[in-house]
Write a protein that holds these residues in place. Structure first.
Motif, PDB file in Angstrom:
ATOM      1  N   ARG A  12      -2.075   8.540  -8.977  1.00 46.52           N
ATOM      2  CA  ARG A  12      -2.639   9.383  -7.927  1.00 46.52           C
ATOM      3  C   ARG A  12      -2.351   8.719  -6.602  1.00 46.52           C
ATOM      4  N   GLY A  13      -1.821   9.497  -5.634  1.00 47.00           N
ATOM      5  CA  GLY A  13      -1.593   8.951  -4.303  1.00 47.00           C
ATOM      6  C   GLY A  13      -0.119   8.841  -3.973  1.00 47.00           C
ATOM      7  N   GLU A  14       0.269   7.677  -3.467  1.00 47.22           N
ATOM      8  CA  GLU A  14       1.642   7.453  -3.013  1.00 47.22           C
ATOM      9  C   GLU A  14       2.652   7.540  -4.167  1.00 47.22           C
ATOM     10  N   GLY A  15       3.890   7.925  -3.806  1.00 47.96           N
ATOM     11  CA  GLY A  15       5.003   7.791  -4.734  1.00 47.96           C
ATOM     12  C   GLY A  15       5.143   8.857  -5.788  1.00 47.96           C
ATOM     13  N   ASN A  16       4.684  10.063  -5.496  1.00 48.58           N
ATOM     14  CA  ASN A  16       4.751  11.155  -6.460  1.00 48.58           C
ATOM     15  C   ASN A  16       6.169  11.371  -6.992  1.00 48.58           C
ATOM     16  N   HIS A  17       7.133  11.513  -6.093  1.00 47.55           N
ATOM     17  CA  HIS A  17       8.512  11.800  -6.514  1.00 47.55           C
ATOM     18  C   HIS A  17       9.246  10.543  -6.970  1.00 47.55           C
ATOM     19  N   ARG A  18       8.935   9.399  -6.369  1.00 49.65           N
ATOM     20  CA  ARG A  18       9.552   8.148  -6.827  1.00 49.65           C
ATOM     21  C   ARG A  18       9.222   7.879  -8.289  1.00 49.65           C
ATOM     22  N   LEU A  19       7.953   8.081  -8.653  1.00 48.08           N
ATOM     23  CA  LEU A  19       7.535   7.839 -10.025  1.00 48.08           C
ATOM     24  C   LEU A  19       8.237   8.793 -10.986  1.00 48.08           C
ATOM     25  N   ARG A  20       8.297  10.044 -10.641  1.00 53.76           N
ATOM     26  CA  ARG A  20       8.903  11.024 -11.546  1.00 53.76           C
ATOM     27  C   ARG A  20      10.411  10.805 -11.692  1.00 53.76           C
ATOM     28  N   ILE A  21      11.051  10.414 -10.614  1.00 57.12           N
ATOM     29  CA  ILE A  21      12.484  10.110 -10.701  1.00 57.12           C
ATOM     30  C   ILE A  21      12.709   8.857 -11.538  1.00 57.12           C
ATOM     31  N   ALA A  22      11.831   7.857 -11.390  1.00 56.35           N
ATOM     32  CA  ALA A  22      11.936   6.640 -12.199  1.00 56.35           C
ATOM     33  C   ALA A  22      11.793   6.975 -13.678  1.00 56.35           C
ATOM     34  N   ARG A  23      10.897   7.905 -14.001  1.00 55.99           N
ATOM     35  CA  ARG A  23      10.727   8.314 -15.396  1.00 55.99           C
ATOM     36  C   ARG A  23      11.967   9.040 -15.908  1.00 55.99           C
ATOM     37  N   ILE A  24      12.547   9.900 -15.081  1.00 53.50           N
ATOM     38  CA  ILE A  24      13.758  10.620 -15.481  1.00 53.50           C
ATOM     39  C   ILE A  24      14.897   9.630 -15.743  1.00 53.50           C
ATOM     40  N   LEU A  25      14.963   8.571 -14.930  1.00 54.34           N
ATOM     41  CA  LEU A  25      15.998   7.552 -15.092  1.00 54.34           C
ATOM     42  C   LEU A  25      15.627   6.509 -16.148  1.00 54.34           C
ATOM     43  N   ASN A  26      14.436   6.690 -16.745  1.00 50.85           N
ATOM     44  CA  ASN A  26      13.972   5.813 -17.825  1.00 50.85           C
ATOM     45  C   ASN A  26      13.893   4.347 -17.385  1.00 50.85           C
ATOM     46  N   LEU A  27      13.368   4.111 -16.181  1.00 54.86           N
ATOM     47  CA  LEU A  27      13.259   2.745 -15.654  1.00 54.86           C
ATOM     48  C   LEU A  27      12.054   2.043 -16.287  1.00 54.86           C
ATOM     49  N   ASP A  28      12.302   0.872 -16.843  1.00 52.07           N
ATOM     50  CA  ASP A  28      11.230   0.159 -17.545  1.00 52.07           C
ATOM     51  C   ASP A  28      10.521  -0.870 -16.671  1.00 52.07           C
ATOM     52  N   SER A  79       0.813  -1.219   0.000  1.00 53.30           N
ATOM     53  CA  SER A  79       0.000   0.000   0.000  1.00 53.30           C
ATOM     54  C   SER A  79       0.843   1.264   0.000  1.00 53.30           C
ATOM     55  N   LYS A  80       2.150   1.132   0.252  1.00 56.83           N
ATOM     56  CA  LYS A  80       3.048   2.280   0.259  1.00 56.83           C
ATOM     57  C   LYS A  80       3.836   2.415  -1.043  1.00 56.83           C
ATOM     58  N   GLU A  81       3.562   1.526  -1.999  1.00 56.98           N
ATOM     59  CA  GLU A  81       4.213   1.655  -3.291  1.00 56.98           C
ATOM     60  C   GLU A  81       3.560   2.784  -4.097  1.00 56.98           C
ATOM     61  N   VAL A  82       4.162   3.122  -5.223  1.00 53.69           N
ATOM     62  CA  VAL A  82       3.541   4.082  -6.131  1.00 53.69           C
ATOM     63  C   VAL A  82       2.121   3.608  -6.423  1.00 53.69           C
ATOM     64  N   THR A  83       1.144   4.487  -6.225  1.00 51.78           N
ATOM     65  CA  THR A  83      -0.258   4.112  -6.368  1.00 51.78           C
ATOM     66  C   THR A  83      -0.803   4.581  -7.711  1.00 51.78           C
ATOM     67  N   ILE A  84      -1.393   3.661  -8.453  1.00 49.67           N
ATOM     68  CA  ILE A  84      -1.968   4.036  -9.743  1.00 49.67           C
ATOM     69  C   ILE A  84      -3.389   3.516  -9.871  1.00 49.67           C
ATOM     70  N   SER A  85      -4.103   4.082 -10.840  1.00 50.64           N
ATOM     71  CA  SER A  85      -5.415   3.604 -11.255  1.00 50.64           C
ATOM     72  C   SER A  85      -5.322   3.219 -12.723  1.00 50.64           C
ATOM     73  N   ILE A  86      -6.270   2.417 -13.184  1.00 53.83           N
ATOM     74  CA  ILE A  86      -6.272   1.994 -14.587  1.00 53.83           C
ATOM     75  C   ILE A  86      -7.587   2.412 -15.219  1.00 53.83           C
ATOM     76  N   GLY A  87      -7.482   3.187 -16.296  1.00 59.97           N
ATOM     77  CA  GLY A  87      -8.660   3.695 -16.985  1.00 59.97           C
ATOM     78  C   GLY A  87      -9.296   2.680 -17.900  1.00 59.97           C
TER      79      GLY A  87
END
Length: 267
Positions: free
Chosen positions: A208-224, A192-200
């Protein structure tokens, strides 16, 4: 529950009691019981009673390409149904909540992190810094708030820099791994503390929710490949999951590679 975790809970409750009193302990414990223990129990009960396993396991990590989480919700889907969401459940909602999104690249946070880490622009020249400083000047210093003083602001920006360096040098770790390494406080449900997402409705991944900065840093580092907690699914997407086993080959191949399909049993 392990002895180590029970010891952690005891010390946590004792700390709350000593510092805030019995009333605060009651309200914090009530929330912990409702959203933690009961949330996990009923979430798992729903999952194991679903014979097709189309209802996702609420305690299972989903691994996704960080660059495919390209949107962020601009509204809380719970407001459509006037409920409080718990990240220990898996929800299915209908309606147009999944259309209320913004592109992650358009956010002040993303722009500022990219400027600092990719273009070597000082924090003081980023939109995030300017926004927070402007708010401090308007409202005055608020030491108890995350960005409430310039000192607090700089401390958080330093934390983001440290997070970036750790992920870049050590790789992206799950919350469970960080707890086991002693780098995070224990938690009843680390998922529940991981990056939180929804699926459309179209399978689009929305943050939306947890992991705002973790997600953005992962994107900057191009983590797949990063772990996420999926806690809201659109009703139309869930219906696809439910009839997956009855699809013909041509239908299946359109969605078989989607990260959210990996847990469905196949004949």
């Amino acid at each position: 529950m392990t002895f180590k975790f029970l010891s952690y809970l005891y010390n946590r409750f004792l700390s709350v009691y000593n510092s805030q009193g019995v009333k605060a302990l009651y309200f914090k414990y009530r929330k912990f019981l409702k959203d933690g223990l009961l949330g996990r129990f009923f979430g798992k009960l729903k999952y194991y009673n679903d014979k097709n396993r189309s209802l996702p396991n609420p305690n299972r990590l989903v691994w996704v390409d960080s660059n495919k989480v390209g949107e962020k919700l601009s509204v809380n889907p719970a407001v459509f149904w006037n409920i409080t969401l718990s990240k220990d459940y898996c929800y299915v909602f209908d309606g147009d909540w999944d259309k209320e999104t913004e592109h992650i690249l358009d956010s002040v946070t993303t722009k500022s992190l990219k400027m600092y880490f990719e273009e070597d622009i000082p924090w003081e020249e980023t939109p995030l810094y300017k926004l927070k400083i402007n708010r401090i000047e308007r409202k005055g210093p608020r030491p108890g708030v995350r960005y409430g003083t310039e000192e607090n602001l700089m401390k958080k920006l330093e934390d983001y820099e440290e997070l970036y360096k750790k992920i870049k040098s050590e790789g992206y770790k799950t919350q469970k791994e960080l707890i086991e390494e002693g780098k995070k406080g224990n938690h009843l449900n680390p998922v529940s503390k991981e990056v939180t997402i929804s699926i459309g409705r179209g399978g689009n991944l929305i943050h939306r929710g947890e992991g705002n900065h973790r997600l953005r840093i992962a994107r900057i580092l191009n983590l797949d490949r990063i772990p996420v907690n999926v806690y809201v699914r659109d009703k139309k997407w869930q219906e696809l999951r439910e009839r997956y086993k009855d699809m013909d080959f041509n239908e299946r191949k359109q969605i078989i590679k989607h990260s959210d399909m990996n847990d469905i049993k196949k004949d």
